[in-house]
Design an enzyme around this catalytic site. Sequence first.
Site, short mmCIF file in Angstrom:
data_model
loop_
_atom_site.label_atom_id
_atom_site.label_comp_id
_atom_site.label_asym_id
_atom_site.label_seq_id
_atom_site.Cartn_x
_atom_site.Cartn_y
_atom_site.Cartn_z
N ASP A 261 0.86 -1.17 0.00
CA ASP A 261 0.00 0.00 0.00
C ASP A 261 0.91 1.23 0.00
OD1 ASP A 261 -2.32 1.68 0.47
OD2 ASP A 261 -1.69 1.76 2.57
N ASP B 85 -0.08 5.04 1.03
CA ASP B 85 -0.24 6.00 2.13
C ASP B 85 -0.21 5.31 3.49
OD1 ASP B 85 -0.62 8.43 0.60
OD2 ASP B 85 -2.51 7.56 -0.06
#
Length: 277
Positions: free
Chosen positions: A75, A77
């Site tokens: 991922d 953020d």
Amino acid sequence: MHLIIQGLDVGNYDLRALAKLAGADEIEKVSGQAFRLKNIQQQDGISDYCEETQLDYAVVEPDLNLTDFKLIAMDMDSTLLAIESIDEIADIHHTKQQVAEITLKTMRGEISFEESLTQRTALLRGVHIDALQKVYEERMRLSPGAEIMLKKAKTAGLKTMVISGGFTFFTDRIKEKLQLDFATANTFEVQENRLTGKVLGKILGREGKAEALSNVCDKLGISRSQVIAIGDGANDLDMLAAAGVSIAYHAKPVVQQQATFSLNHVGLDGVINLFNQ
């Protein structure tokens, strides 16, 4: 089974106490902040001890080798990056509080990611494209240990991928900066150099992230069992479930409950310490 202990300050006292608690027959140094307690006999009490002393722990198979994997997917953020990029854009646009509240609800799984992204992007209507570049240049920070993790993963022969519910404006630049192999994200709609507050095309959400991972696996001709996936929010759960090893990185409780391993104290380089290298 082996027990991997990691922390910002792992003391000899704690190592000896954990070795005794687990019935380990050897303590092996993995790195400056990671140790392998070998051939443990039991796991009772380890979680409580590590929580009290702020140590990360993982019970691993002795033959868990990094070179057995072919892809590491992350991922963006609050995982690969130490920021929430959309929150930083909103800060410049003076809507950070509203956006951050929606972000938090999403991370906890209280609203769907698709609904959340629609709401948050609408709050960015009118932002000039220069503000996005400003966020990238001035606020983009990698999570601690990210570059070490990527370097060691690449050395071991793994391909690298970022899968984000954020936006291609950032993933494209990060892909180039870190020389990642693949990047997938959403796309802002832009008119006259300003955000319209809309997302182009189908939103890449929880299911979409897992689908993107699957597509890359098919492209590489590898099985899902050869994937290491790292995430922190509810939106990552399907992606994590599709991987052979899933790692919750400084993650929400719902993610930690379902991941193979959790890291709450050390940086991303702690991912590599879970495997034989």
